[in-house]
Scaffold this motif. Structure first.
Motif, PDB file in Angstrom:
ATOM      1  N   UNK A  85       0.852  -1.183   0.000  1.00  0.00           N
ATOM      2  CA  UNK A  85       0.000   0.000   0.000  1.00  0.00           C
ATOM      3  C   UNK A  85       0.890   1.236   0.000  1.00  0.00           C
ATOM      4  N   UNK A  86       0.326   2.359  -0.378  1.00  0.00           N
ATOM      5  CA  UNK A  86       1.094   3.605  -0.370  1.00  0.00           C
ATOM      6  C   UNK A  86       1.141   4.154   1.054  1.00  0.00           C
ATOM      7  N   UNK A  87       2.327   4.497   1.503  1.00  0.00           N
ATOM      8  CA  UNK A  87       2.519   5.095   2.821  1.00  0.00           C
ATOM      9  C   UNK A  87       1.853   6.476   2.813  1.00  0.00           C
ATOM     10  N   UNK A  88       0.929   6.740   3.746  1.00  0.00           N
ATOM     11  CA  UNK A  88       0.216   8.021   3.714  1.00  0.00           C
ATOM     12  C   UNK A  88       1.121   9.231   3.941  1.00  0.00           C
ATOM     13  N   UNK A  89       2.203   9.072   4.699  1.00  0.00           N
ATOM     14  CA  UNK A  89       3.126  10.186   4.906  1.00  0.00           C
ATOM     15  C   UNK A  89       3.827  10.527   3.596  1.00  0.00           C
ATOM     16  N   UNK A  90       4.291   9.504   2.862  1.00  0.00           N
ATOM     17  CA  UNK A  90       4.901   9.752   1.556  1.00  0.00           C
ATOM     18  C   UNK A  90       3.891  10.334   0.579  1.00  0.00           C
ATOM     19  N   UNK A  91       2.660   9.856   0.642  1.00  0.00           N
ATOM     20  CA  UNK A  91       1.616  10.373  -0.232  1.00  0.00           C
ATOM     21  C   UNK A  91       1.385  11.856   0.048  1.00  0.00           C
ATOM     22  N   UNK A  92       1.324  12.225   1.300  1.00  0.00           N
ATOM     23  CA  UNK A  92       1.122  13.631   1.652  1.00  0.00           C
ATOM     24  C   UNK A  92       2.282  14.491   1.158  1.00  0.00           C
ATOM     25  N   UNK A  93       3.507  14.014   1.351  1.00  0.00           N
ATOM     26  CA  UNK A  93       4.666  14.765   0.863  1.00  0.00           C
ATOM     27  C   UNK A  93       4.629  14.895  -0.658  1.00  0.00           C
ATOM     28  N   UNK A  94       4.246  13.817  -1.342  1.00  0.00           N
ATOM     29  CA  UNK A  94       4.150  13.846  -2.803  1.00  0.00           C
ATOM     30  C   UNK A  94       3.057  14.827  -3.247  1.00  0.00           C
ATOM     31  N   UNK A  95       1.950  14.900  -2.501  1.00  0.00           N
ATOM     32  CA  UNK A  95       0.893  15.857  -2.841  1.00  0.00           C
ATOM     33  C   UNK A  95       1.403  17.291  -2.706  1.00  0.00           C
ATOM     34  N   UNK A  96       2.154  17.564  -1.641  1.00  0.00           N
ATOM     35  CA  UNK A  96       2.709  18.912  -1.454  1.00  0.00           C
ATOM     36  C   UNK A  96       3.667  19.248  -2.589  1.00  0.00           C
ATOM     37  N   UNK A  97       4.514  18.299  -2.945  1.00  0.00           N
ATOM     38  CA  UNK A  97       5.463  18.503  -4.046  1.00  0.00           C
ATOM     39  C   UNK A  97       4.719  18.736  -5.358  1.00  0.00           C
ATOM     40  N   UNK A  98       3.698  17.933  -5.620  1.00  0.00           N
ATOM     41  CA  UNK A  98       2.920  18.062  -6.855  1.00  0.00           C
ATOM     42  C   UNK A  98       2.191  19.410  -6.900  1.00  0.00           C
ATOM     43  N   UNK A  99       1.659  19.835  -5.775  1.00  0.00           N
ATOM     44  CA  UNK A  99       0.950  21.111  -5.732  1.00  0.00           C
ATOM     45  C   UNK A  99       1.910  22.283  -5.905  1.00  0.00           C
ATOM     46  N   UNK A 100       3.154  22.131  -5.456  1.00  0.00           N
ATOM     47  CA  UNK A 100       4.138  23.212  -5.558  1.00  0.00           C
ATOM     48  C   UNK A 100       4.761  23.311  -6.946  1.00  0.00           C
ATOM     49  N   UNK A 101       4.768  22.222  -7.715  1.00  0.00           N
ATOM     50  CA  UNK A 101       5.427  22.236  -9.026  1.00  0.00           C
ATOM     51  C   UNK A 101       4.884  23.311  -9.970  1.00  0.00           C
ATOM     52  N   UNK A 102       3.547  23.482 -10.106  1.00  0.00           N
ATOM     53  CA  UNK A 102       3.081  24.543 -11.018  1.00  0.00           C
ATOM     54  C   UNK A 102       3.546  25.932 -10.570  1.00  0.00           C
ATOM     55  N   UNK A 103       3.652  26.143  -9.249  1.00  0.00           N
ATOM     56  CA  UNK A 103       4.097  27.439  -8.734  1.00  0.00           C
ATOM     57  C   UNK A 103       5.556  27.691  -9.082  1.00  0.00           C
ATOM     58  N   UNK A 104       6.335  26.616  -9.275  1.00  0.00           N
ATOM     59  CA  UNK A 104       7.747  26.754  -9.646  1.00  0.00           C
ATOM     60  C   UNK A 104       7.936  26.749 -11.158  1.00  0.00           C
ATOM     61  N   UNK A 105       6.818  26.755 -11.900  1.00  0.00           N
ATOM     62  CA  UNK A 105       6.926  26.776 -13.356  1.00  0.00           C
ATOM     63  C   UNK A 105       6.917  25.411 -13.993  1.00  0.00           C
ATOM     64  N   UNK A 106       6.581  24.379 -13.204  1.00  0.00           N
ATOM     65  CA  UNK A 106       6.534  23.011 -13.744  1.00  0.00           C
ATOM     66  C   UNK A 106       5.270  22.804 -14.555  1.00  0.00           C
ATOM     67  N   UNK A 107       5.117  21.603 -15.060  1.00  0.00           N
ATOM     68  CA  UNK A 107       3.952  21.265 -15.848  1.00  0.00           C
ATOM     69  C   UNK A 107       2.709  21.234 -14.975  1.00  0.00           C
ATOM     70  N   UNK A 108       1.604  21.640 -15.530  1.00  0.00           N
ATOM     71  CA  UNK A 108       0.333  21.563 -14.802  1.00  0.00           C
ATOM     72  C   UNK A 108      -0.196  20.149 -14.850  1.00  0.00           C
ATOM     73  N   UNK A 109      -1.054  19.803 -13.841  1.00  0.00           N
ATOM     74  CA  UNK A 109      -1.668  18.475 -13.779  1.00  0.00           C
ATOM     75  C   UNK A 109      -2.564  18.211 -14.979  1.00  0.00           C
ATOM     76  N   UNK A 110      -2.929  16.953 -15.144  1.00  0.00           N
ATOM     77  CA  UNK A 110      -3.739  16.526 -16.289  1.00  0.00           C
ATOM     78  C   UNK A 110      -5.169  16.935 -16.137  1.00  0.00           C
TER      79      UNK A 110
END
Length: 152
Positions: free
Chosen positions: A127-152
């Motif tokens: 199963x996915x570790x919820x702590x890693x999932x939360x960190x990944x969500x924060x990273x994913x949410x921050x990427x567009x603010x840093x000029x990364x690709x937007x979500x699908x």
């Protein structure tokens, strides 16, 4: 056992009647079964615009995350996480499915018209570790603010 057969056994083990669940998967033209969350796994359901980038982040840091579901409209992505996670989850905009909740689950070896596995279960119980999932969500949410690709 093959991976799909092992995954079927693992998923069906949470059903009130595992044999009926397997029968439903094999004979129902939709290829889905209704399974209770909160036994072997809970599900955190993210909006697709956050879920897909989160899965991208997770696959960069893990060899293989736990099972991940998506609807065919790409509007929601569900991460299977350890039981008990739903009761403790506080994320805004994230639906948490735990005890008392039923989830529509596609057969792990076939495509359906309503849902699909982005990361199918392998039957090992990973199963996915919820702590890693939360960190990944924060990273994913921050990427567009840093000029990364937007979500699908």
């Amino acid at each position: 056992m093959t991976g799909a057969k092992t995954a079927v056994e693992w998923l069906a083990s949470v059903a009130p009647d595992p044999e009926a669940c397997r029968w439903e998967w094999e004979r129902n033209p939709r290829g889905v079964a209704l399974l209770p969350a909160g036994k072997a796994w809970d599900v955190l359901i993210l909006p697709g615009a956050l879920g897909y980038p989160t899965l991208d982040v997770l696959t960069r840091i893990l060899d293989r995350p736990g099972p991940v579901l998506a609807d065919f409209g790409d509007s929601r992505v569900g991460f299977l996480v350890p039981p008990g996670t739903a009761a403790r989850w506080l994320g805004t905009g994230i639906r948490a499915a735990g005890p008392g909740t039923w989830i529509v689950v596609p057969h792990p070896g076939r495509a359906t018209t309503t849902l699909r596995w982005l990361v199918p279960p392998d039957g090992s119980g990973t199963l996915t570790d919820p702590t890693l999932l939360e960190l990944a969500m924060h990273e994913a949410a921050a990427e567009p603010a840093r000029g990364g690709e937007k979500g699908r």
